[in-house]
Design an enzyme around this catalytic site. Structure first.
Site, PDB file in Angstrom:
ATOM      1  N   CYS A  66       7.250  -6.510 -32.740  1.00  0.00           N
ATOM      2  CA  CYS A  66       7.604  -7.228 -33.965  1.00  0.00           C
ATOM      3  C   CYS A  66       9.099  -7.558 -33.991  1.00  0.00           C
ATOM      4  CB  CYS A  66       7.228  -6.399 -35.191  1.00  0.00           C
ATOM      5  SG  CYS A  66       7.599  -7.209 -36.754  1.00  0.00           S
ATOM      6  N   CYS A  80       2.383 -13.969 -36.780  1.00  0.00           N
ATOM      7  CA  CYS A  80       2.420 -12.519 -36.933  1.00  0.00           C
ATOM      8  C   CYS A  80       3.465 -11.888 -36.017  1.00  0.00           C
ATOM      9  CB  CYS A  80       1.028 -11.960 -36.610  1.00  0.00           C
ATOM     10  SG  CYS A  80       0.872 -10.186 -36.784  1.00  0.00           S
ATOM     11  N   CYS A  92      13.085  -4.510 -41.584  1.00  0.00           N
ATOM     12  CA  CYS A  92      12.032  -3.476 -41.644  1.00  0.00           C
ATOM     13  C   CYS A  92      12.507  -2.245 -40.884  1.00  0.00           C
ATOM     14  CB  CYS A  92      10.738  -4.009 -41.023  1.00  0.00           C
ATOM     15  SG  CYS A  92       9.358  -2.835 -41.113  1.00  0.00           S
ATOM     16  N   CYS A 110       8.394  -1.548 -34.934  1.00  0.00           N
ATOM     17  CA  CYS A 110       7.238  -1.722 -34.046  1.00  0.00           C
ATOM     18  C   CYS A 110       7.668  -2.564 -32.845  1.00  0.00           C
ATOM     19  CB  CYS A 110       6.088  -2.395 -34.790  1.00  0.00           C
ATOM     20  SG  CYS A 110       5.464  -1.430 -36.188  1.00  0.00           S
ATOM     21  N   CYS A 153       2.853 -16.144 -47.296  1.00  0.00           N
ATOM     22  CA  CYS A 153       3.176 -14.881 -46.636  1.00  0.00           C
ATOM     23  C   CYS A 153       4.551 -14.457 -47.133  1.00  0.00           C
ATOM     24  CB  CYS A 153       3.164 -15.080 -45.122  1.00  0.00           C
ATOM     25  SG  CYS A 153       3.464 -13.584 -44.173  1.00  0.00           S
ATOM     26  N   GLU A 173      12.697 -14.290 -44.755  1.00  0.00           N
ATOM     27  CA  GLU A 173      11.833 -15.422 -44.461  1.00  0.00           C
ATOM     28  C   GLU A 173      10.495 -15.267 -45.184  1.00  0.00           C
ATOM     29  OE1 GLU A 173      13.229 -17.106 -40.149  1.00  0.00           O
ATOM     30  OE2 GLU A 173      11.749 -15.490 -40.122  1.00  0.00           O
TER      31      GLU A 173
END
Length: 339
Positions: A117, A330, A110, A114, A103, A90
Protein backbone atom coordinates in the site's frame (compact mmCIF):
# COMPACT_ATOMS: atom_id res chain seq x y z
CA UNK A 1 -14.69 29.21 16.20
CA UNK A 2 -16.37 25.87 15.58
CA UNK A 3 -16.23 23.75 12.45
CA UNK A 4 -19.82 23.67 11.20
CA UNK A 5 -19.37 20.37 9.35
CA UNK A 6 -18.51 18.66 12.64
CA UNK A 7 -21.87 19.68 14.15
CA UNK A 8 -25.01 17.61 13.97
CA UNK A 9 -28.37 19.34 13.63
CA UNK A 10 -29.14 19.14 17.35
CA UNK A 11 -25.78 20.74 18.20
CA UNK A 12 -26.48 23.46 15.65
CA UNK A 13 -29.85 24.09 17.28
CA UNK A 14 -28.22 24.44 20.68
CA UNK A 15 -25.85 26.99 19.19
CA UNK A 16 -28.72 28.97 17.71
CA UNK A 17 -30.50 29.05 21.07
CA UNK A 18 -27.28 30.16 22.79
CA UNK A 19 -27.21 33.29 20.59
CA UNK A 20 -30.94 33.84 21.12
CA UNK A 21 -31.96 32.73 17.65
CA UNK A 22 -34.83 30.38 16.80
CA UNK A 23 -33.95 26.69 16.63
CA UNK A 24 -35.58 26.76 13.21
CA UNK A 25 -32.57 28.66 11.90
CA UNK A 26 -30.48 25.52 12.44
CA UNK A 27 -32.79 23.55 10.15
CA UNK A 28 -32.44 26.23 7.50
CA UNK A 29 -28.65 26.14 7.72
CA UNK A 30 -28.62 22.33 7.68
CA UNK A 31 -30.80 22.38 4.58
CA UNK A 32 -28.44 24.81 2.81
CA UNK A 33 -25.38 22.70 3.60
CA UNK A 34 -26.63 19.15 3.11
CA UNK A 35 -29.38 19.51 0.51
CA UNK A 36 -28.10 22.47 -1.50
CA UNK A 37 -24.38 21.85 -0.86
CA UNK A 38 -23.76 25.46 0.11
CA UNK A 39 -20.44 26.21 1.77
CA UNK A 40 -20.85 29.93 2.42
CA UNK A 41 -23.11 31.74 4.87
CA UNK A 42 -23.37 34.66 2.46
CA UNK A 43 -25.35 32.46 0.04
CA UNK A 44 -27.97 31.44 2.64
CA UNK A 45 -30.43 34.08 1.52
CA UNK A 46 -33.37 33.11 3.75
CA UNK A 47 -31.27 34.00 6.82
CA UNK A 48 -31.24 37.61 8.04
CA UNK A 49 -28.15 39.49 6.89
CA UNK A 50 -27.15 40.24 10.48
CA UNK A 51 -27.31 36.53 11.38
CA UNK A 52 -25.20 35.60 8.35
CA UNK A 53 -22.57 38.01 9.56
CA UNK A 54 -22.74 36.67 13.11
CA UNK A 55 -22.44 33.07 11.91
CA UNK A 56 -19.27 33.94 10.02
CA UNK A 57 -17.72 34.93 13.34
CA UNK A 58 -18.89 31.78 15.15
CA UNK A 59 -18.55 28.99 12.60
CA UNK A 60 -16.27 28.11 9.72
CA UNK A 61 -16.22 25.59 6.89
CA UNK A 62 -13.01 23.52 7.06
CA UNK A 63 -10.73 24.74 4.25
CA UNK A 64 -10.23 22.15 1.51
CA UNK A 65 -8.43 23.25 -1.62
CA UNK A 66 -8.08 21.16 -4.78
CA UNK A 67 -4.36 20.80 -5.46
CA UNK A 68 -4.88 18.44 -8.37
CA UNK A 69 -7.75 16.61 -10.04
CA UNK A 70 -7.12 13.66 -12.33
CA UNK A 71 -9.59 11.83 -14.54
CA UNK A 72 -8.99 8.23 -15.57
CA UNK A 73 -9.82 6.83 -18.98
CA UNK A 74 -12.58 4.82 -17.24
CA UNK A 75 -14.17 7.97 -15.77
CA UNK A 76 -12.74 7.64 -12.25
CA UNK A 77 -11.85 11.00 -10.72
CA UNK A 78 -9.20 11.51 -8.05
CA UNK A 79 -8.90 14.65 -5.95
CA UNK A 80 -5.80 15.73 -4.06
CA UNK A 81 -6.88 18.15 -1.32
CA UNK A 82 -4.83 20.58 0.76
CA UNK A 83 -6.13 21.02 4.30
CA UNK A 84 -5.91 24.00 6.62
CA UNK A 85 -2.59 22.86 8.11
CA UNK A 86 -1.03 22.21 4.65
CA UNK A 87 -1.43 18.43 4.99
CA UNK A 88 -2.82 16.67 1.94
CA UNK A 89 -5.27 13.83 1.42
CA UNK A 90 -6.84 12.08 -1.55
CA UNK A 91 -10.36 10.92 -2.28
CA UNK A 92 -11.89 9.27 -5.33
CA UNK A 93 -15.12 9.29 -7.35
CA UNK A 94 -15.92 5.84 -8.75
CA UNK A 95 -18.52 5.78 -11.51
CA UNK A 96 -20.57 2.65 -12.14
CA UNK A 97 -23.41 2.14 -14.65
CA UNK A 98 -26.15 2.64 -12.06
CA UNK A 99 -24.49 4.39 -9.13
CA UNK A 100 -21.67 6.64 -7.98
CA UNK A 101 -19.37 5.74 -5.08
CA UNK A 102 -17.06 8.05 -3.15
CA UNK A 103 -13.88 6.58 -1.68
CA UNK A 104 -13.20 8.73 1.39
CA UNK A 105 -10.09 9.16 3.56
CA UNK A 106 -10.21 9.07 7.36
CA UNK A 107 -6.57 9.89 8.18
CA UNK A 108 -3.69 11.87 6.74
CA UNK A 109 -1.54 8.93 5.70
CA UNK A 110 -1.77 5.65 7.59
CA UNK A 111 0.19 4.15 10.50
CA UNK A 112 -0.24 0.49 9.49
CA UNK A 113 2.45 0.31 6.79
CA UNK A 114 1.04 -2.59 4.76
CA UNK A 115 3.72 -3.64 2.29
CA UNK A 116 1.53 -3.41 -0.83
CA UNK A 117 0.00 0.00 0.00
CA UNK A 118 1.38 3.39 -1.07
CA UNK A 119 -0.51 5.26 1.65
CA UNK A 120 1.33 3.61 4.52
CA UNK A 121 4.66 4.07 2.79
CA UNK A 122 4.11 7.82 3.01
CA UNK A 123 3.84 7.73 6.81
CA UNK A 124 1.15 8.98 9.17
CA UNK A 125 0.44 12.58 10.20
CA UNK A 126 -2.88 12.74 12.03
CA UNK A 127 -6.55 11.81 12.13
CA UNK A 128 -9.05 13.79 10.11
CA UNK A 129 -11.74 15.72 11.93
CA UNK A 130 -15.41 14.93 11.42
CA UNK A 131 -15.72 18.11 9.38
CA UNK A 132 -12.81 17.17 7.10
CA UNK A 133 -14.46 13.81 6.41
CA UNK A 134 -17.86 15.37 5.70
CA UNK A 135 -16.21 18.09 3.62
CA UNK A 136 -14.80 15.54 1.16
CA UNK A 137 -18.33 14.35 0.44
CA UNK A 138 -19.84 17.79 -0.05
CA UNK A 139 -16.97 19.08 -2.19
CA UNK A 140 -17.09 16.03 -4.46
CA UNK A 141 -20.88 16.21 -4.80
CA UNK A 142 -20.43 19.82 -5.84
CA UNK A 143 -17.72 18.76 -8.30
CA UNK A 144 -19.84 16.07 -9.99
CA UNK A 145 -23.00 18.19 -9.86
CA UNK A 146 -25.13 15.59 -8.12
CA UNK A 147 -25.54 13.21 -5.19
CA UNK A 148 -23.39 10.25 -4.26
CA UNK A 149 -25.05 6.86 -3.84
CA UNK A 150 -22.49 5.00 -1.72
CA UNK A 151 -19.59 6.03 0.50
CA UNK A 152 -16.69 3.70 1.29
CA UNK A 153 -14.08 4.49 3.95
CA UNK A 154 -11.46 2.86 1.78
CA UNK A 155 -9.25 5.86 1.06
CA UNK A 156 -6.24 6.90 3.12
CA UNK A 157 -6.09 5.62 6.69
CA UNK A 158 -7.59 2.96 8.95
CA UNK A 159 -11.16 4.05 9.85
CA UNK A 160 -11.25 2.16 13.16
CA UNK A 161 -8.24 4.16 14.38
CA UNK A 162 -10.34 7.31 13.96
CA UNK A 163 -13.70 5.81 14.81
CA UNK A 164 -15.19 8.76 16.72
CA UNK A 165 -14.81 11.14 13.77
CA UNK A 166 -15.86 8.48 11.26
CA UNK A 167 -19.03 7.54 13.14
CA UNK A 168 -20.01 11.16 13.74
CA UNK A 169 -19.50 11.94 10.04
CA UNK A 170 -21.74 9.00 9.16
CA UNK A 171 -24.37 10.18 11.66
CA UNK A 172 -24.37 13.67 10.15
CA UNK A 173 -24.60 12.42 6.56
CA UNK A 174 -27.25 9.87 7.56
CA UNK A 175 -29.54 12.38 9.31
CA UNK A 176 -32.91 12.25 7.49
CA UNK A 177 -33.30 15.98 8.15
CA UNK A 178 -30.24 16.67 6.02
CA UNK A 179 -28.27 14.54 3.55
CA UNK A 180 -30.34 11.44 4.40
CA UNK A 181 -27.92 8.71 3.28
CA UNK A 182 -29.00 5.32 4.63
CA UNK A 183 -26.57 3.47 6.87
CA UNK A 184 -26.35 0.65 4.33
CA UNK A 185 -24.94 3.16 1.85
CA UNK A 186 -21.75 3.28 3.96
CA UNK A 187 -18.94 0.73 4.04
CA UNK A 188 -16.06 0.71 6.51
CA UNK A 189 -12.98 -1.02 5.16
CA UNK A 190 -10.56 -2.18 7.85
CA UNK A 191 -7.19 -3.89 7.92
CA UNK A 192 -8.66 -6.05 10.68
CA UNK A 193 -8.95 -4.44 14.12
CA UNK A 194 -11.05 -6.80 16.26
CA UNK A 195 -12.20 -4.18 18.79
CA UNK A 196 -13.42 -1.92 15.99
CA UNK A 197 -15.33 -4.74 14.31
CA UNK A 198 -17.04 -5.66 17.58
CA UNK A 199 -17.97 -2.03 18.29
CA UNK A 200 -19.49 -1.77 14.82
CA UNK A 201 -21.49 -4.92 15.52
CA UNK A 202 -22.75 -3.43 18.79
CA UNK A 203 -23.55 -0.02 17.29
CA UNK A 204 -26.87 -1.07 15.79
CA UNK A 205 -26.00 0.81 12.60
CA UNK A 206 -26.41 -1.22 9.42
CA UNK A 207 -23.03 -0.11 8.08
CA UNK A 208 -21.38 -2.58 5.74
CA UNK A 209 -18.04 -4.14 6.65
CA UNK A 210 -15.10 -4.89 4.37
CA UNK A 211 -11.92 -6.55 5.64
CA UNK A 212 -8.50 -6.52 3.97
CA UNK A 213 -7.36 -10.11 4.42
CA UNK A 214 -4.77 -10.96 1.71
CA UNK A 215 -3.72 -14.21 3.35
CA UNK A 216 -5.14 -16.78 5.74
CA UNK A 217 -1.64 -17.75 6.91
CA UNK A 218 -0.40 -15.86 9.96
CA UNK A 219 3.28 -15.71 8.98
CA UNK A 220 2.58 -14.48 5.47
CA UNK A 221 -0.13 -12.05 6.55
CA UNK A 222 2.19 -10.61 9.20
CA UNK A 223 4.82 -9.95 6.53
CA UNK A 224 2.25 -8.23 4.32
CA UNK A 225 0.36 -6.47 7.11
CA UNK A 226 2.33 -5.73 10.31
CA UNK A 227 -0.98 -5.25 12.14
CA UNK A 228 -1.36 -9.04 12.08
CA UNK A 229 1.53 -9.31 14.56
CA UNK A 230 -0.71 -7.56 17.09
CA UNK A 231 -4.10 -8.86 15.98
CA UNK A 232 -3.66 -12.41 14.72
CA UNK A 233 -5.95 -14.21 12.31
CA UNK A 234 -7.52 -16.08 15.24
CA UNK A 235 -8.48 -12.88 17.07
CA UNK A 236 -9.73 -11.37 13.82
CA UNK A 237 -11.90 -14.41 13.09
CA UNK A 238 -13.41 -14.31 16.56
CA UNK A 239 -14.46 -10.69 15.93
CA UNK A 240 -15.84 -11.55 12.49
CA UNK A 241 -17.96 -14.36 13.89
CA UNK A 242 -19.21 -12.01 16.63
CA UNK A 243 -20.08 -9.36 14.03
CA UNK A 244 -22.01 -11.83 11.92
CA UNK A 245 -23.87 -13.32 14.86
CA UNK A 246 -24.94 -9.81 15.94
CA UNK A 247 -25.82 -8.40 12.53
CA UNK A 248 -26.43 -11.29 10.15
CA UNK A 249 -24.66 -9.22 7.48
CA UNK A 250 -22.40 -10.66 4.83
CA UNK A 251 -18.76 -9.53 5.10
CA UNK A 252 -16.70 -8.55 2.08
CA UNK A 253 -13.08 -9.66 2.09
CA UNK A 254 -10.43 -7.93 -0.01
CA UNK A 255 -7.70 -10.24 -1.22
CA UNK A 256 -4.78 -8.68 -3.16
CA UNK A 257 -3.41 -11.50 -5.29
CA UNK A 258 0.40 -11.44 -5.54
CA UNK A 259 2.24 -13.69 -7.97
CA UNK A 260 4.12 -16.54 -6.28
CA UNK A 261 3.21 -15.34 -2.81
CA UNK A 262 -0.47 -15.88 -1.99
CA UNK A 263 -1.95 -17.24 -5.21
CA UNK A 264 -1.41 -21.00 -4.96
CA UNK A 265 -3.88 -23.84 -4.53
CA UNK A 266 -2.62 -24.12 -0.95
CA UNK A 267 -3.54 -20.47 -0.35
CA UNK A 268 -7.03 -21.13 -1.69
CA UNK A 269 -7.41 -24.14 0.62
CA UNK A 270 -6.25 -22.14 3.66
CA UNK A 271 -8.62 -19.30 2.80
CA UNK A 272 -11.54 -21.71 2.46
CA UNK A 273 -10.72 -23.25 5.83
CA UNK A 274 -10.46 -19.82 7.48
CA UNK A 275 -13.72 -18.46 6.08
CA UNK A 276 -15.79 -21.61 6.46
CA UNK A 277 -18.99 -20.72 8.34
CA UNK A 278 -18.68 -16.98 7.67
CA UNK A 279 -21.12 -15.53 5.16
CA UNK A 280 -18.73 -13.75 2.86
CA UNK A 281 -17.95 -12.29 -0.53
CA UNK A 282 -14.33 -12.31 -1.66
CA UNK A 283 -12.99 -9.53 -3.87
CA UNK A 284 -9.94 -10.88 -5.70
CA UNK A 285 -7.70 -7.94 -6.60
CA UNK A 286 -4.65 -8.58 -8.78
CA UNK A 287 -2.11 -6.48 -6.89
CA UNK A 288 -1.74 -2.92 -8.12
CA UNK A 289 1.67 -1.50 -9.12
CA UNK A 290 2.91 -0.05 -5.82
CA UNK A 291 5.71 -2.29 -4.52
CA UNK A 292 8.18 -3.34 -7.29
CA UNK A 293 8.77 -6.64 -5.46
CA UNK A 294 5.14 -7.65 -6.00
CA UNK A 295 3.83 -8.73 -9.39
CA UNK A 296 0.35 -9.46 -10.62
CA UNK A 297 -0.42 -13.10 -11.31
CA UNK A 298 -1.37 -14.23 -14.79
CA UNK A 299 -5.01 -14.09 -15.85
CA UNK A 300 -5.09 -17.88 -15.63
CA UNK A 301 -3.84 -17.81 -12.03
CA UNK A 302 -6.54 -15.30 -11.11
CA UNK A 303 -9.19 -17.46 -12.81
CA UNK A 304 -7.93 -20.59 -11.04
CA UNK A 305 -8.02 -18.85 -7.66
CA UNK A 306 -11.56 -17.65 -8.23
CA UNK A 307 -12.70 -21.07 -9.48
CA UNK A 308 -11.21 -22.75 -6.39
CA UNK A 309 -13.30 -20.52 -4.13
CA UNK A 310 -16.46 -20.96 -6.15
CA UNK A 311 -16.05 -24.74 -6.23
CA UNK A 312 -16.06 -24.63 -2.41
CA UNK A 313 -19.30 -22.63 -2.41
CA UNK A 314 -17.87 -19.14 -1.82
CA UNK A 315 -19.07 -16.08 -3.68
CA UNK A 316 -16.14 -14.28 -5.24
CA UNK A 317 -15.15 -12.14 -8.19
CA UNK A 318 -11.99 -10.75 -9.70
CA UNK A 319 -12.39 -7.00 -9.29
CA UNK A 320 -12.16 -4.83 -12.36
CA UNK A 321 -10.05 -2.07 -10.87
CA UNK A 322 -10.91 1.52 -11.70
CA UNK A 323 -8.48 4.43 -11.85
CA UNK A 324 -5.25 2.41 -11.98
CA UNK A 325 -3.85 4.74 -14.63
CA UNK A 326 -4.14 7.72 -12.25
CA UNK A 327 -3.02 5.85 -9.09
CA UNK A 328 -6.58 5.88 -7.74
CA UNK A 329 -7.10 2.13 -7.30
CA UNK A 330 -6.79 -0.03 -4.20
CA UNK A 331 -3.58 0.73 -2.29
CA UNK A 332 -2.42 3.50 -4.62
CA UNK A 333 -3.43 6.67 -2.76
CA UNK A 334 -0.35 8.53 -1.61
CA UNK A 335 -1.12 12.22 -0.83
CA UNK A 336 1.16 13.73 -3.44
CA UNK A 337 0.96 15.20 -6.91
CA UNK A 338 1.38 12.98 -9.93
CA UNK A 339 4.69 13.07 -11.74
Amino acid sequence: MKDILSLGLDELRDLMLSIEESAFRASQIFNWVYKKRTLSFSEMMNLPKALRGELSGLLYFPPMEVVEKQVSKDGTEKFLWKLEDENQIESVVLRHPRHVTFCISSQVGCPLNCSFCATGAGGFSRNLSTGEIVSQVIHMERAIGGPVDNIVFMGMGEPFLNENSVYKAIDILHDPRGRNLGFRRFTISTAGIPEGIKKLADSGMEIRLSVSLHSAKDVLRSSLMPLNRVHSLDSLREALVYYQQKTGNRITFEYALISGMNDTAGDVAQLIKYLRGIKSFINIIPVNPVNPDFERPSDQKVADFEEGLRAAGFESAARQEKGTDIDAACGQLRQRRRG
